[in-house]
Design a protein around this motif. Structure first.
Motif, PDB file in Angstrom:
ATOM      1  N   VAL A   7      48.514  17.359  23.844  1.00 45.14           N
ATOM      2  CA  VAL A   7      48.647  18.617  23.113  1.00 45.14           C
ATOM      3  C   VAL A   7      48.255  18.375  21.649  1.00 45.14           C
ATOM      4  CG1 VAL A   7      51.095  18.283  22.530  1.00 45.14           C
ATOM      5  CG2 VAL A   7      50.199  20.571  22.679  1.00 45.14           C
ATOM      6  N   PRO A   8      47.556  19.290  21.005  1.00 43.61           N
ATOM      7  CA  PRO A   8      47.232  19.101  19.590  1.00 43.61           C
ATOM      8  C   PRO A   8      48.525  18.943  18.770  1.00 43.61           C
ATOM      9  CG  PRO A   8      45.923  20.880  20.493  1.00 43.61           C
ATOM     10  CD  PRO A   8      46.950  20.526  21.533  1.00 43.61           C
ATOM     11  N   ALA A   9      48.624  17.857  18.048  1.00 43.31           N
ATOM     12  CA  ALA A   9      49.849  17.547  17.310  1.00 43.31           C
ATOM     13  C   ALA A   9      50.224  18.626  16.311  1.00 43.31           C
ATOM     14  CB  ALA A   9      49.710  16.196  16.608  1.00 43.31           C
ATOM     15  N   ASP A  10      49.233  19.286  15.727  1.00 46.96           N
ATOM     16  CA  ASP A  10      49.547  20.302  14.736  1.00 46.96           C
ATOM     17  C   ASP A  10      50.029  21.617  15.366  1.00 46.96           C
ATOM     18  OD1 ASP A  10      47.039  20.957  15.735  1.00 46.96           O
ATOM     19  OD2 ASP A  10      46.237  21.553  13.784  1.00 46.96           O
ATOM     20  N   THR A  34      60.793  13.961  17.206  1.00 45.86           N
ATOM     21  CA  THR A  34      61.609  14.440  18.316  1.00 45.86           C
ATOM     22  C   THR A  34      61.326  15.926  18.511  1.00 45.86           C
ATOM     23  OG1 THR A  34      63.327  12.829  17.795  1.00 45.86           O
ATOM     24  CG2 THR A  34      63.967  14.688  19.180  1.00 45.86           C
ATOM     25  N   LEU A  35      61.022  16.283  19.737  1.00 42.11           N
ATOM     26  CA  LEU A  35      60.717  17.670  20.065  1.00 42.11           C
ATOM     27  C   LEU A  35      62.008  18.433  20.370  1.00 42.11           C
ATOM     28  CD1 LEU A  35      57.596  17.068  22.341  1.00 42.11           C
ATOM     29  CD2 LEU A  35      57.676  17.584  19.895  1.00 42.11           C
ATOM     30  N   PRO A  36      61.988  19.747  20.275  1.00 46.13           N
ATOM     31  CA  PRO A  36      63.193  20.539  20.504  1.00 46.13           C
ATOM     32  C   PRO A  36      63.906  20.243  21.825  1.00 46.13           C
ATOM     33  CG  PRO A  36      61.511  21.921  19.526  1.00 46.13           C
ATOM     34  CD  PRO A  36      60.873  20.596  19.822  1.00 46.13           C
ATOM     35  N   GLY A  37      63.185  19.925  22.887  1.00 48.26           N
ATOM     36  CA  GLY A  37      63.814  19.625  24.176  1.00 48.26           C
ATOM     37  C   GLY A  37      64.314  18.198  24.314  1.00 48.26           C
ATOM     38  N   GLY A  38      64.086  17.348  23.283  1.00 45.42           N
ATOM     39  CA  GLY A  38      64.557  15.968  23.322  1.00 45.42           C
ATOM     40  C   GLY A  38      63.486  14.933  23.588  1.00 45.42           C
ATOM     41  N   ASP A  39      62.310  15.354  24.071  1.00 43.85           N
ATOM     42  CA  ASP A  39      61.227  14.393  24.268  1.00 43.85           C
ATOM     43  C   ASP A  39      60.711  13.928  22.906  1.00 43.85           C
ATOM     44  OD1 ASP A  39      61.376  14.524  27.015  1.00 43.85           O
ATOM     45  OD2 ASP A  39      59.707  15.919  27.227  1.00 43.85           O
ATOM     46  N   ILE A  40      59.917  12.858  22.916  1.00 39.56           N
ATOM     47  CA  ILE A  40      59.396  12.282  21.682  1.00 39.56           C
ATOM     48  C   ILE A  40      57.874  12.345  21.714  1.00 39.56           C
ATOM     49  CG2 ILE A  40      59.199  10.163  20.311  1.00 39.56           C
ATOM     50  CD1 ILE A  40      62.177  10.442  22.423  1.00 39.56           C
ATOM     51  N   ALA A  41      57.293  12.864  20.640  1.00 34.96           N
ATOM     52  CA  ALA A  41      55.836  12.941  20.510  1.00 34.96           C
ATOM     53  C   ALA A  41      55.370  11.806  19.606  1.00 34.96           C
ATOM     54  CB  ALA A  41      55.425  14.281  19.921  1.00 34.96           C
ATOM     55  N   VAL A  42      54.192  11.277  19.903  1.00 33.25           N
ATOM     56  CA  VAL A  42      53.587  10.191  19.135  1.00 33.25           C
ATOM     57  C   VAL A  42      52.172  10.623  18.785  1.00 33.25           C
ATOM     58  CG1 VAL A  42      52.907   7.755  19.169  1.00 33.25           C
ATOM     59  CG2 VAL A  42      54.935   8.501  20.440  1.00 33.25           C
ATOM     60  N   ARG A  43      51.792  10.433  17.509  1.00 28.89           N
ATOM     61  CA  ARG A  43      50.430  10.770  17.093  1.00 28.89           C
ATOM     62  C   ARG A  43      49.875   9.690  16.178  1.00 28.89           C
ATOM     63  NH1 ARG A  43      51.072  15.640  12.593  1.00 28.89           N
ATOM     64  NH2 ARG A  43      52.028  14.360  10.985  1.00 28.89           N
ATOM     65  N   ASN A  44      48.559   9.683  16.040  1.00 27.73           N
ATOM     66  CA  ASN A  44      47.859   8.788  15.132  1.00 27.73           C
ATOM     67  C   ASN A  44      47.929   9.413  13.734  1.00 27.73           C
ATOM     68  OD1 ASN A  44      45.883   7.494  13.575  1.00 27.73           O
ATOM     69  ND2 ASN A  44      44.566   7.152  15.342  1.00 27.73           N
ATOM     70  N   SER A  45      48.441   8.687  12.765  1.00 22.06           N
ATOM     71  CA  SER A  45      48.589   9.247  11.419  1.00 22.06           C
ATOM     72  C   SER A  45      47.252   9.590  10.769  1.00 22.06           C
ATOM     73  CB  SER A  45      49.364   8.284  10.522  1.00 22.06           C
ATOM     74  OG  SER A  45      48.627   7.096  10.323  1.00 22.06           O
ATOM     75  N   ARG A  46      46.165   8.957  11.213  1.00 19.10           N
ATOM     76  CA  ARG A  46      44.841   9.256  10.654  1.00 19.10           C
ATOM     77  C   ARG A  46      44.240  10.540  11.221  1.00 19.10           C
ATOM     78  NH1 ARG A  46      42.049   3.903  12.157  1.00 19.10           N
ATOM     79  NH2 ARG A  46      43.618   4.129  13.743  1.00 19.10           N
ATOM     80  N   ASP A  47      44.864  11.069  12.265  1.00 16.76           N
ATOM     81  CA  ASP A  47      44.354  12.278  12.913  1.00 16.76           C
ATOM     82  C   ASP A  47      45.528  13.217  13.197  1.00 16.76           C
ATOM     83  OD1 ASP A  47      42.756  14.128  14.150  1.00 16.76           O
ATOM     84  OD2 ASP A  47      42.411  12.925  15.955  1.00 16.76           O
ATOM     85  N   PRO A  48      46.161  13.757  12.158  1.00 12.79           N
ATOM     86  CA  PRO A  48      47.375  14.546  12.349  1.00 12.79           C
ATOM     87  C   PRO A  48      47.191  15.824  13.160  1.00 12.79           C
ATOM     88  CG  PRO A  48      46.677  14.642  10.057  1.00 12.79           C
ATOM     89  CD  PRO A  48      45.794  13.651  10.746  1.00 12.79           C
ATOM     90  N   GLU A  49      45.978  16.306  13.280  1.00 10.43           N
ATOM     91  CA  GLU A  49      45.726  17.483  14.110  1.00 10.43           C
ATOM     92  C   GLU A  49      45.307  17.094  15.519  1.00 10.43           C
ATOM     93  OE1 GLU A  49      43.871  17.272  11.050  1.00 10.43           O
ATOM     94  OE2 GLU A  49      45.539  18.217  10.017  1.00 10.43           O
ATOM     95  N   GLY A  50      45.089  15.804  15.732  1.00  9.19           N
ATOM     96  CA  GLY A  50      44.616  15.321  17.026  1.00  9.19           C
ATOM     97  C   GLY A  50      45.687  15.347  18.100  1.00  9.19           C
ATOM     98  N   PRO A  51      45.414  14.698  19.218  1.00 11.47           N
ATOM     99  CA  PRO A  51      46.334  14.767  20.343  1.00 11.47           C
ATOM    100  C   PRO A  51      47.631  13.997  20.091  1.00 11.47           C
ATOM    101  CG  PRO A  51      44.575  13.232  20.807  1.00 11.47           C
ATOM    102  CD  PRO A  51      44.232  13.896  19.505  1.00 11.47           C
ATOM    103  N   ALA A  52      48.693  14.524  20.671  1.00  7.47           N
ATOM    104  CA  ALA A  52      49.987  13.839  20.643  1.00  7.47           C
ATOM    105  C   ALA A  52      50.329  13.437  22.072  1.00  7.47           C
ATOM    106  CB  ALA A  52      51.072  14.757  20.090  1.00  7.47           C
ATOM    107  N   LEU A  53      50.847  12.244  22.217  1.00  6.78           N
ATOM    108  CA  LEU A  53      51.359  11.810  23.507  1.00  6.78           C
ATOM    109  C   LEU A  53      52.851  12.107  23.526  1.00  6.78           C
ATOM    110  CD1 LEU A  53      49.481   8.428  23.886  1.00  6.78           C
ATOM    111  CD2 LEU A  53      48.907  10.649  24.892  1.00  6.78           C
ATOM    112  N   VAL A  54      53.358  12.592  24.642  1.00  8.92           N
ATOM    113  CA  VAL A  54      54.748  13.015  24.747  1.00  8.92           C
ATOM    114  C   VAL A  54      55.454  12.139  25.777  1.00  8.92           C
ATOM    115  CG1 VAL A  54      56.283  14.940  25.248  1.00  8.92           C
ATOM    116  CG2 VAL A  54      54.088  15.361  24.124  1.00  8.92           C
TER     117      VAL A  54
END
Length: 77
Positions: A7-10, A34-54
């Motif tokens: 999912v796009p991190a932004d 931490t996402l509202p449902g409790g899962d954790i998203a991870v993104r590359n700091s150099r691409d803040p609008e890029g994909p996030a892994l959940v």
């Protein structure tokens, strides 16, 4: 909104991204939130609008435990 891997991190609503204090000035690091449902998203700091892994909290716990005990050290050699 459905949250899925890639999912796009932004587009993640109401999250505060945290960067490791170990990150370097070149921005070579990951950020987690931490996402509202409790899962954790991870993104590359150099691409803040890029994909996030959940991940689930259990998946993050397993990864952190493995990192702390050296399970992934071979990746750095």
């Amino acid at each position: 909104m459905q949250v899925y891997n890639g999912v796009p991190a932004d587009s993640l609503p109401m999250v505060d991204w945290t960067k490791s204090s170990w990150s370097n000035p070149d921005g070579n690091c990951v950020e987690v939130a931490t996402l509202p449902g409790g899962d954790i998203a991870v993104r590359n700091s150099r691409d803040p609008e890029g994909p996030a892994l959940v991940y689930t909290p259990d998946e993050i716990r397993a990864f952190v435990r493995g990192a702390k005990t050296g399970d992934f050290d071979a990746l750095l050699t």
